[in-house]
Design a protein around this motif. Structure first.
Motif, PDB file in Angstrom:
ATOM      1  N   LYS A   1     -28.325 -80.056 106.528  1.00 38.36           N
ATOM      2  CA  LYS A   1     -27.358 -79.985 105.431  1.00 38.36           C
ATOM      3  C   LYS A   1     -26.954 -78.531 105.230  1.00 38.36           C
ATOM      4  O   LYS A   1     -27.755 -77.720 104.765  1.00 38.36           O
ATOM      5  CB  LYS A   1     -28.001 -80.550 104.155  1.00 38.36           C
TER       6      LYS A   1
ATOM      7  N   VAL B   1     -27.130 -86.997 113.807  1.00 42.00           N
ATOM      8  CA  VAL B   1     -26.227 -86.834 112.658  1.00 42.00           C
ATOM      9  C   VAL B   1     -26.818 -85.814 111.688  1.00 42.00           C
ATOM     10  O   VAL B   1     -27.971 -85.401 111.826  1.00 42.00           O
ATOM     11  CB  VAL B   1     -26.057 -88.170 111.888  1.00 42.00           C
TER      12      VAL B   1
ATOM     13  N   LEU C   1     -25.937 -92.058 120.541  1.00 43.21           N
ATOM     14  CA  LEU C   1     -24.528 -92.251 120.200  1.00 43.21           C
ATOM     15  C   LEU C   1     -24.248 -91.592 118.862  1.00 43.21           C
ATOM     16  O   LEU C   1     -25.074 -91.638 117.961  1.00 43.21           O
ATOM     17  CB  LEU C   1     -24.188 -93.739 120.081  1.00 43.21           C
TER      18      LEU C   1
ATOM     19  N   TYR D   1     -16.910 -99.640 105.485  1.00 42.75           N
ATOM     20  CA  TYR D   1     -17.013 -98.499 106.405  1.00 42.75           C
ATOM     21  C   TYR D   1     -18.397 -98.380 107.045  1.00 42.75           C
ATOM     22  O   TYR D   1     -18.519 -98.279 108.284  1.00 42.75           O
ATOM     23  CB  TYR D   1     -16.651 -97.248 105.584  1.00 42.75           C
TER      24      TYR D   1
ATOM     25  N   HIS E   1     -12.443 -95.374 111.305  1.00 44.32           N
ATOM     26  CA  HIS E   1     -13.042 -94.966 110.035  1.00 44.32           C
ATOM     27  C   HIS E   1     -12.091 -94.106 109.213  1.00 44.32           C
ATOM     28  O   HIS E   1     -12.121 -94.136 107.980  1.00 44.32           O
ATOM     29  CB  HIS E   1     -14.348 -94.204 110.289  1.00 44.32           C
TER      30      HIS E   1
ATOM     31  N   THR F   1     -30.827 -77.574 110.040  1.00 44.13           N
ATOM     32  CA  THR F   1     -29.376 -77.564 109.817  1.00 44.13           C
ATOM     33  C   THR F   1     -28.853 -78.927 109.360  1.00 44.13           C
ATOM     34  O   THR F   1     -27.664 -79.217 109.483  1.00 44.13           O
ATOM     35  CB  THR F   1     -28.646 -77.162 111.109  1.00 44.13           C
TER      36      THR F   1
ATOM     37  N   VAL G   1     -13.894 -91.146 115.499  1.00 40.16           N
ATOM     38  CA  VAL G   1     -13.820 -92.440 114.801  1.00 40.16           C
ATOM     39  C   VAL G   1     -12.541 -92.557 113.970  1.00 40.16           C
ATOM     40  O   VAL G   1     -12.545 -92.411 112.757  1.00 40.16           O
ATOM     41  CB  VAL G   1     -15.092 -92.712 113.956  1.00 40.16           C
TER      42      VAL G   1
ATOM     43  N   GLY H   1     -20.399 -77.226 108.851  1.00 38.88           N
ATOM     44  CA  GLY H   1     -21.442 -78.241 108.644  1.00 38.88           C
ATOM     45  C   GLY H   1     -21.404 -79.298 109.737  1.00 38.88           C
ATOM     46  O   GLY H   1     -22.453 -79.690 110.267  1.00 38.88           O
ATOM     47  N   ASN H   2     -20.218 -79.747 110.102  1.00 40.25           N
ATOM     48  CA  ASN H   2     -20.082 -80.720 111.199  1.00 40.25           C
ATOM     49  C   ASN H   2     -20.684 -80.157 112.475  1.00 40.25           C
ATOM     50  O   ASN H   2     -21.390 -80.849 113.210  1.00 40.25           O
ATOM     51  CB  ASN H   2     -18.609 -81.041 111.504  1.00 40.25           C
TER      52      ASN H   2
ATOM     53  N   GLN I   1     -15.285 -88.029 112.324  1.00 36.50           N
ATOM     54  CA  GLN I   1     -13.945 -88.403 111.857  1.00 36.50           C
ATOM     55  C   GLN I   1     -12.912 -87.345 112.222  1.00 36.50           C
ATOM     56  O   GLN I   1     -13.205 -86.157 112.143  1.00 36.50           O
ATOM     57  CB  GLN I   1     -13.965 -88.551 110.348  1.00 36.50           C
TER      58      GLN I   1
ATOM     59  N   ASP J   1     -26.459 -86.453 105.603  1.00 31.91           N
ATOM     60  CA  ASP J   1     -25.649 -87.381 104.796  1.00 31.91           C
ATOM     61  C   ASP J   1     -25.416 -88.728 105.485  1.00 31.91           C
ATOM     62  O   ASP J   1     -24.950 -89.666 104.850  1.00 31.91           O
ATOM     63  CB  ASP J   1     -24.315 -86.733 104.389  1.00 31.91           C
TER      64      ASP J   1
ATOM     65  N   VAL K   1     -29.496 -91.593 116.933  1.00 29.74           N
ATOM     66  CA  VAL K   1     -28.173 -91.270 116.407  1.00 29.74           C
ATOM     67  C   VAL K   1     -28.215 -89.856 115.829  1.00 29.74           C
ATOM     68  O   VAL K   1     -28.736 -89.650 114.734  1.00 29.74           O
ATOM     69  CB  VAL K   1     -27.757 -92.295 115.325  1.00 29.74           C
TER      70      VAL K   1
ATOM     71  N   ASP L   1     -20.663 -99.673 115.571  1.00 31.54           N
ATOM     72  CA  ASP L   1     -20.504 -98.545 116.505  1.00 31.54           C
ATOM     73  C   ASP L   1     -21.819 -98.268 117.235  1.00 31.54           C
ATOM     74  O   ASP L   1     -21.839 -98.038 118.450  1.00 31.54           O
ATOM     75  CB  ASP L   1     -20.171 -97.241 115.753  1.00 31.54           C
ATOM     76  N   ILE L   2     -22.867 -98.241 116.463  1.00 29.12           N
ATOM     77  CA  ILE L   2     -24.169 -97.834 117.000  1.00 29.12           C
ATOM     78  C   ILE L   2     -24.774 -98.952 117.851  1.00 29.12           C
ATOM     79  O   ILE L   2     -25.250 -98.726 118.961  1.00 29.12           O
ATOM     80  CB  ILE L   2     -25.121 -97.434 115.840  1.00 29.12           C
TER      81      ILE L   2
ATOM     82  N   LYS M   1     -15.512 -81.970 103.891  1.00 27.16           N
ATOM     83  CA  LYS M   1     -14.067 -82.030 104.083  1.00 27.16           C
ATOM     84  C   LYS M   1     -13.350 -82.325 102.787  1.00 27.16           C
ATOM     85  O   LYS M   1     -12.211 -81.950 102.595  1.00 27.16           O
ATOM     86  CB  LYS M   1     -13.726 -83.164 105.070  1.00 27.16           C
TER      87      LYS M   1
HETATM   88  P1  TYM Z   1     -18.328 -87.141 109.460  1.00 27.66           P
HETATM   89  O1  TYM Z   1     -17.085 -87.137 110.272  1.00 27.66           O
HETATM   90  O2  TYM Z   1     -18.199 -87.056 107.978  1.00 27.66           O
HETATM   91  O3  TYM Z   1     -19.274 -85.964 109.914  1.00 27.66           O
HETATM   92  C1  TYM Z   1     -19.600 -85.739 111.279  1.00 27.66           C
HETATM   93  C2  TYM Z   1     -21.033 -85.237 111.372  1.00 27.66           C
HETATM   94  O4  TYM Z   1     -21.180 -84.004 110.646  1.00 27.66           O
HETATM   95  C3  TYM Z   1     -22.327 -84.096 109.804  1.00 27.66           C
HETATM   96  N1  TYM Z   1     -22.114 -83.264 108.610  1.00 27.66           N
HETATM   97  C4  TYM Z   1     -22.947 -82.305 108.190  1.00 27.66           C
HETATM   98  N2  TYM Z   1     -24.113 -81.850 108.685  1.00 27.66           N
HETATM   99  C5  TYM Z   1     -24.710 -80.825 108.021  1.00 27.66           C
HETATM  100  N3  TYM Z   1     -24.191 -80.244 106.909  1.00 27.66           N
HETATM  101  C6  TYM Z   1     -23.033 -80.683 106.371  1.00 27.66           C
HETATM  102  N4  TYM Z   1     -22.529 -80.095 105.285  1.00 27.66           N
HETATM  103  C7  TYM Z   1     -22.355 -81.746 107.017  1.00 27.66           C
HETATM  104  N5  TYM Z   1     -21.202 -82.426 106.775  1.00 27.66           N
HETATM  105  C8  TYM Z   1     -21.071 -83.341 107.752  1.00 27.66           C
HETATM  106  C9  TYM Z   1     -22.438 -85.573 109.461  1.00 27.66           C
HETATM  107  O5  TYM Z   1     -23.734 -85.908 109.047  1.00 27.66           O
HETATM  108  C10 TYM Z   1     -22.040 -86.225 110.768  1.00 27.66           C
HETATM  109  O6  TYM Z   1     -23.145 -86.352 111.619  1.00 27.66           O
HETATM  110  N6  TYM Z   1     -19.669 -91.948 109.229  1.00 27.66           N
HETATM  111  C11 TYM Z   1     -19.669 -90.778 110.083  1.00 27.66           C
HETATM  112  C12 TYM Z   1     -18.991 -91.008 111.428  1.00 27.66           C
HETATM  113  C13 TYM Z   1     -19.480 -92.163 112.212  1.00 27.66           C
HETATM  114  C14 TYM Z   1     -20.696 -92.242 112.938  1.00 27.66           C
HETATM  115  C15 TYM Z   1     -20.671 -93.494 113.588  1.00 27.66           C
HETATM  116  C16 TYM Z   1     -21.782 -91.375 113.093  1.00 27.66           C
HETATM  117  C17 TYM Z   1     -18.807 -93.321 112.442  1.00 27.66           C
HETATM  118  N7  TYM Z   1     -19.524 -94.129 113.274  1.00 27.66           N
HETATM  119  C18 TYM Z   1     -21.739 -93.910 114.403  1.00 27.66           C
HETATM  120  C19 TYM Z   1     -22.841 -91.795 113.896  1.00 27.66           C
HETATM  121  C20 TYM Z   1     -22.817 -93.042 114.539  1.00 27.66           C
HETATM  122  C21 TYM Z   1     -18.944 -89.659 109.387  1.00 27.66           C
HETATM  123  O7  TYM Z   1     -18.106 -89.885 108.545  1.00 27.66           O
HETATM  124  O8  TYM Z   1     -19.219 -88.411 109.837  1.00 27.66           O
END
Ligand code: TYM
Length: 332
Positions: free
Chosen positions: A185, A146, A5, A128, A44, A183, A41, A18-19, A9, A149, A144, A135-136, A198
């Motif tokens: 970060k 992700v 899962l 948050y 959030h 990847t 989300v 990055g996302n 956002q 970060d 998960v 959620d998870i 963002k």
């Molecule tokens: P969000 O919306 O900030 O980011 C979405 C995903 O993108 C990844 N990410 C990056 N990966 C690599 N380099 C970067 N520069 C970079 N910037 C963002 C984030 O790690 C993320 O995987 N809290 C979460 C959303 C969330 C969530 C969840 C995630 C809510 N409930 C349950 C997993 C499970 C968030 O704000 O992601």
């Protein structure tokens, strides 16, 4: 099939690179091999002020980008968080399972609340990560996927799940983060020691996927590198060049050592130009697919409604069981 899962956002209209490279790309791959749940989300998102009309639009846009990136509603469950009351409901229980000090240690909260200032920091921003725990756990996710970060939030989820299981008996699967090292970060093109984000003060170093590809190409060409001349992967001393190599490699599948060899004897200019081209080739069809999905918002909404239904079949079972464990009297 192991369950995964994740969420993203809808905050700003466009996802950034990055996302995509840190998270969404993995999501697409995992729907082949895993029982995958992915959500936008929006609960959030309102932890910081949102314009209602824009939030609605960016929620659709987020879903369209996920589809454009390759999520297939036949092979995964794609939904909007607020379509299920269960997230907020389990979120409350998880708030009561999380220590105040524990939540205070979340580094993303510290960063975000510093940006919002004392007045602008809501209790929602503070809890948050706890909503993310819910959620998870609602989906009994094993993994998960992700970016780096989010690691701390998944670790929190593990701790809270273990605590709940120890107190009330086994209820939740204890999840682990699934982070692709290469990847995990992606860095800002103007400040390659900071993650692409963002909320960066300037958009110059951020590649927004829905921008005109010409704008992004220009950002790549003016990426900050170092004063050296050698194209080499060395994140410590050459963060800018290393970031470009990682992006190139992720988009083309050419390994970093192969790229180093390819650019032997060349300056940074050709690397930047080539990454700009590689990105343009990838993003152009992606953008077109997203725009097509946006062309038919009614179909998009139908698809999300079906996703919510599939998600609810799982989430409602977990919530009922949790309420029972906690000792809530079932409604007659
Ligand atoms: P969000 O919306 O900030 O980011 C979405 C995903 O993108 C990844 N990410 C990056 N990966 C690599 N380099 C970067 N520069 C970079 N910037 C963002 C984030 O790690 C993320 O995987 N809290 C979460 C959303 C969330 C969530 C969840 C995630 C809510 N409930 C349950 C997993 C499970 C968030 O704000 O992601």
């Amino acid at each position: 099939r192991p369950r995964v899962l994740s969420g993203i956002q809808p905050t700003s209209g466009s996802f950034h690179l990055g996302n995509y490279l840190g998270a969404v790309r993995q999501w697409v791959a995992l729907q082949e091999s895993h029982d995958a749940f992915y959500m936008v989300v929006d609960l959030h998102a309102i932890t910081i002020p949102q314009d209602p009309a824009r939030l609605r639009e960016s929620t659709r846009l987020a879903a369209a980008q996920l589809l454009g990136a390759g999520l297939d509603p036949e092979r995964c469950t794609l939904f909007v968080q607020s379509h299920l009351a269960e997230h907020a409901q389990l979120g409350w229980v998880m708030n009561c399972m999380t220590g105040f000090g524990e939540a205070s240690r979340m580094t993303q909260f510290k960063d975000k609340s510093a940006k919002q200032g004392a007045e602008g920091t809501t209790v929602g921003l503070f809890t948050y990560p706890v909503l993310q725990v819910a959620d998870i756990l609602l989906y009994q996710a094993e993994q998960v996927p992700v970016g780096e970060d989010q690691r701390q939030h998944v670790e929190l989820t593990r701790d809270v799940a273990e605590r709940f299981n120890a107190r009330y008996g086994h209820t939740f699967t204890v999840p682990r983060p699934r982070i692709v090292r290469e990847t995990a970060k992606i860095y800002d093109l103007q400040d390659p020691t900071a993650k692409m984000s963002k909320s960066a003060p300037s958009a110059k170093g951020r590649i927004d996927l829905m921008d005109d590809p010409k704008v992004s190409a220009k950002k790549f060409r003016s990426a900050v590198t170092d004063t050296g001349t050698e194209v080499r992967y060395d994140p410590e001393n050459k963060p800018g060049v290393s970031n470009l190599l990682v992006i190139h490699s992720a988009l083309t599948g050419i390994t970093v050592p192969e790229l180093e060899e390819k650019f032997t004897g060349q300056l940074y200019g050709p690397l930047k130009t080539e990454v700009a081209g590689v990105f343009t080739d990838w993003v152009t069809p992606f953008r077109n697919r997203v725009l097509e999905y946006l062309d038919d918002p009614a179909e998009l909404d139908r698809l999300l409604a079906r996703g919510a239904e599939k998600a609810r079949a799982v989430a409602s079972v977990t919530l009922r069981e949790t309420y029972d464990r906690v000792g809530f009297l079932p409604p007659a």
